[in-house]
Scaffold this active site. Structure first.
Site, PDB file in Angstrom:
ATOM      1  CE  LYS A  67      -2.193   1.920   3.644  1.00 24.54           C
ATOM      2  NZ  LYS A  67      -3.234   2.221   4.650  1.00 24.54           N
ATOM      3  NE  ARG A 111      -6.073  -0.026   7.019  1.00 23.65           N
ATOM      4  CZ  ARG A 111      -5.327   0.682   7.866  1.00 23.65           C
ATOM      5  NH1 ARG A 111      -5.830   1.160   8.987  1.00 23.65           N
ATOM      6  NH2 ARG A 111      -4.068   0.926   7.575  1.00 23.65           N
ATOM      7  CD  GLN A 139     -11.880   6.175   9.991  1.00 20.31           C
ATOM      8  OE1 GLN A 139     -12.506   5.221  10.408  1.00 20.31           O
ATOM      9  NE2 GLN A 139     -11.427   6.217   8.747  1.00 20.31           N
ATOM     10  N   GLY A 222      -8.277   8.116  16.556  1.00 17.57           N
ATOM     11  CA  GLY A 222      -7.651   9.346  16.058  1.00 17.57           C
ATOM     12  C   GLY A 222      -6.145   9.398  16.218  1.00 17.57           C
ATOM     13  CG  ASP A 224      -3.063   8.237  12.785  1.00 12.61           C
ATOM     14  OD1 ASP A 224      -2.746   9.352  13.261  1.00 12.61           O
ATOM     15  OD2 ASP A 224      -3.521   8.089  11.642  1.00 12.61           O
ATOM     16  CE  LYS A 228      -2.871  13.020  13.717  1.00 19.77           C
ATOM     17  NZ  LYS A 228      -3.531  12.150  12.700  1.00 19.77           N
TER      18      LYS A 228
END
Lengths: 315, 315
Positions: A67, A111, A139, A222, A224, A228
């Site tokens: 990816k 996903r 999201q 959130g 990631d 954050k």
């Protein structure tokens, strides 16, 4: 060689049929059955932009997946999407390129949504009906859609966002299809929710520990990346079950990293979601427990959804 | 979004117009003007197969490139190519996928050939006419084609391979287009060559040091992984100029790594090809010097050739 546009991929998405494969991805990851090399990363410092290359192989499966995902924040000034990319599906038998999925981040969004709902399904109380979604971005919408599709009961949603106007717009849009209201008081909505999903880009806590009632489940997607944060670290400490998608990753830069760095939790306090999906008794065992899952996103999810799309296209 | 098949890409290849961009790739690499993250790698141990992901950005250029290359040796039993893959060209301004080049390793083969000829051109004697190609695989052919296209003088080629029958077949095929004979004695051919190109998968020395005459240039492209070796380490030590495409890479797993591990040469004995292309006085300075270049392949070449193909397609 198959090449699919985002529009064609979108038409092949069926949340309910993909979900078992996402669950399997978590289980295989926790069982060490996924070959996941380190994520590739290249930066474009003059634009604060970057590109991640995530790739891996569910051992024994016929395909492996690469990816490519880009994040160019300056794009929004030109009314372009900030996220782009594609997914390659490659034969693990011959190395031939089987498919190029020009998803432009769609599969990552989907996903991630499914991952959140899969986690809520195994960890929340079985009678959960009231779901609070915190966030108004793409999201937040994916989480709402996935929870509506995958949870056992019909759900009543509340949506809270830091920007009130955008929240009301999104609620108006979603209310055509879902039972959804806007929340104008986060603290009150947190108190009444059975399930809380946080899906913001926040970098300081939005939810305070003492707002949360016994029996609540929290899915935090959130945080990631470093910096954050959506939850009060005391809430993480207080949770009876602290689940994570990948322990090493969550300790490093997930929601739980803040509580860990503050000395509030130990590594042994965490349980991987794949372990709980394999044996749900390692998750919630009473109605009044607080459960929490920290999802940072793992390549096995990308592999699972890409394989599903390819199979749906070729069957 | 542009998607090109191998056949279309082949039609866009022009060795002479690509060569200056490959030279520039070497120069920029040695000048530190290329952002080259570590190569990604995933293995399939049950088949001794693997996949490499090379990616990078020539700083300041409009695009960056991701190359995916697979090697599945068992494919040959099914009459499939062992090497496969594709090259993605991505915007370094927006992260959007600009092109998918389904080259199936063609661009790697071609850029390696051009790299060899570019190195011979800057390092060999200007009057060089006799070129010995050692090897009979696809890269031997690419080296011959690139030298014929890029060297200043008309060339007479000799071809030597460990498999005599295959050597004769390849010579018969190439002699329609090139002045090429087969060599039945490697030692004699080495003595008479102005330029020697080694492009085999050998894992022990094929060329002995005392066969090589003063004034010879050697381009060694076969040793691109641990365990591979084409030259007597004493020949590496004896060379007056030891050039490499990327010093760190060649020391680790290139042809020169054997002489280095044997204590015959020091790191300071190496000069990067990009440095010599920038200032040819750092290469050959007399007619009777022995020059040698060890090429392991660098991502900047992939970036350069992919960008050339995309430009040729869109102009």
């Amino acid at each position: 060689m198959i090449s699919l546009t985002r529009t064609k991929i979108e038409a092949l998405i069926d949340l309910r049929s993909i979900a078992p494969h996402i669950e399997e991805a978590y289980r295989l990851t926790s069982a060490g059955e996924v070959n996941l090399p380190p994520v590739g990363h290249i930066t474009f410092p003059d634009q604060s932009a970057d590109c991640h290359i995530k790739y891996g192989h569910l051992i024994g499966s016929e395909s492996f997946v690469i990816k490519v995902a880009t994040g160019f924040p300056n794009n929004s000034a030109q009314s372009l999407e900030t996220g782009n990319g594609l997914v390659l599906v490659m034969s693990a038998k011959t190395g031939v390129v089987q498919a190029v999925l020009h998803d432009e981040m769609l599969l990552t969004d989907v996903r991630t949504g499914i991952g959140g709902a899969v986690a809520s399904r195994v960890l929340a109380r079985k009678d959960s009906e009231r779901v609070l979604i915190v966030g108004t971005g793409p999201q937040a919408r994916r989480q709402l859609e996935a929870h509506a599709a995958l949870m056992p009961n019909p759900l009543r949603f509340e949506l809270w966002g830091r920007n009130t106007e955008r929240t009301k717009e999104l609620v108006a849009e979603l209310s055509n299809e879902f039972d959804v209201m806007h929340s104008d008081d986060l603290q009150t909505s947190v108190k009444h929710a059975d399930i809380i999903v946080t899906a913001t880009g926040a970098n300081s806590p939005l939810l305070q520990s003492d707002w949360v009632q016994a029996g609540t489940h929290i899915t935090a997607v959130g945080a990631d990346a470093l910096g954050k944060q959506e939850l009060d670290p005391n809430l993480v400490k207080r949770a009876d079950v602290i689940a994570v998608d990948l322990a090493t990753q969550c300790f490093d830069h997930g929601e739980v990293s803040h509580a860990f760095r503050a000395g509030l939790i130990h590594k042994r306090d965490l349980t991987e979601l794949g372990v709980i999906l394999e044996d749900p008794s390692k998750g919630r065992i009473t109605e009044d427990q607080i459960t929490l899952v920290d999802l940072t996103g793992i390549a096995a999810q990308d592999i699972a959804i890409a394989t599903c799309i390819l199979n749906a296209h070729t069957k």
